[in-house]
Design an enzyme around this catalytic site. Sequence first.
Site, PDB file in Angstrom:
ATOM      1  N   GLY A  55     -12.005 -13.529 -12.736  1.00  0.00           N
ATOM      2  CA  GLY A  55     -11.065 -12.358 -12.585  1.00  0.00           C
ATOM      3  C   GLY A  55     -10.774 -11.533 -14.181  1.00  0.00           C
ATOM      4  N   ASP A  82      -9.512  -3.734  -4.101  1.00  0.00           N
ATOM      5  CA  ASP A  82      -7.752  -2.688  -3.921  1.00  0.00           C
ATOM      6  C   ASP A  82      -6.646  -4.318  -4.474  1.00  0.00           C
ATOM      7  OD1 ASP A  82      -5.417  -2.037  -2.402  1.00  0.00           O
ATOM      8  OD2 ASP A  82      -7.202  -1.918  -1.232  1.00  0.00           O
ATOM      9  N   SER A 134      -6.677 -10.472 -16.032  1.00  0.00           N
ATOM     10  CA  SER A 134      -5.163 -10.574 -16.178  1.00  0.00           C
ATOM     11  C   SER A 134      -4.406  -9.969 -16.989  1.00  0.00           C
ATOM     12  CB  SER A 134      -4.408 -11.769 -16.015  1.00  0.00           C
ATOM     13  OG  SER A 134      -5.068 -12.767 -17.087  1.00  0.00           O
ATOM     14  N   ASP A 172     -16.547  10.956   1.800  1.00  0.00           N
ATOM     15  CA  ASP A 172     -15.862  10.849   3.087  1.00  0.00           C
ATOM     16  C   ASP A 172     -15.060   9.743   2.940  1.00  0.00           C
ATOM     17  OD1 ASP A 172     -16.881  13.454   4.461  1.00  0.00           O
ATOM     18  OD2 ASP A 172     -18.744  11.775   3.935  1.00  0.00           O
ATOM     19  N   UNK A 208       0.901  -1.628   0.078  1.00  0.00           N
ATOM     20  CA  UNK A 208       0.124  -0.035   0.240  1.00  0.00           C
ATOM     21  C   UNK A 208       0.697   1.454   0.216  1.00  0.00           C
TER      22      UNK A 208
END
Length: 351
Positions: free
Chosen positions: A138, A67, A140, A47, A15
């Site tokens: 997913g 993420d 890729s 926010d 991160u």
Amino acid sequence: MTVDRLTSRSRAAGUAAKIAPGDLERILATLPRDPREGERVVVGTRDNEDAAIVRVPGGKAIVQTLDFFTPIVDDPYLFGQIAAANALSDVYAMGGEPWCALNIVCFPVKELPEDILADILRGGADKVREAGAVLVGGHSIEDESIKYGLSVTGIIDPDCYATNTGLRPGDVLLLTKPLGSGVLATAVKAGWDGFEAHEQELGRWGAMLNRAGGRVIRELGLAAATDVTGFGLGGHLLEMANASNMSVHVDVSTLPLMPAVLDLVATGLLPAGSHANRHFCSGNVSVHPEVDSLLVDIVFDAQTSGGLILAVPPHLVDDACSILRAEDAPFWRIGHVEEMGEGVPRLVLQP
């Protein structure tokens, strides 16, 4: 084939690779709001929330997040676990329960063995399964820099959730993981002496799900919580203080630290993202003169898959602690919330 260490293939780890908060704030301010938000969105982007909560037919709601990041450790399976736990954390931070997930993958398939990617995906899949969610596919792309994470959909009660805006005077702040992952990840990436032990510590905490904290939010109806990630403990507390118009007071001496972190910071080892966090927040922070400057650095250390900050009303603190103990989940009491008055700083770091 000679395989480079995974952490050597990226400029920043985990991160800490996030766009700096000031830059991101300016960019997002240019985007128009969708006029349909009011019809569907319970909690949106206003926010700096961990995830969005969106109404769906039948009086129900989903919580949605995404993420991904570059390797924080060299072990591919462990990297997959940490990245998945980090993505799932946003759902827990709102009080939701993960339901399904999609992989997000960037990988140099022509340069590295396929089994490395297989191990990353296996680590992520095992963590999704541990969370009780289902991995359903997913996307890729081939890329020089390895990146992995998840898009996660969770289920949530549209009338019971935690946000950055819910702080109230007297709330007690509980933290569920120690600080220092940004510092340790920087040591691992640099091949610092003893980096293998630092990698084990990153895996121990980074791969731990924040499920117990999510249970506290749901069962006690907490109004405010967040997870500690790229903007550091100080940055995320400041987001909560601003959104709630409150003043947050942190007892720095109570902050839990991962082993060796303080010594590493004393040598000057700190990720660039941590410096950016401290600079961005500096105008809204009051630091007591007796607080060690090294600890202030750690307060703004860019975390990866950090713990939850739970804002607990005083009469519910014992119940919150009981739930966390029943789940065998660690926690530390690190501060409290006060009314915001004239001349009162948003974030106070005291001994």
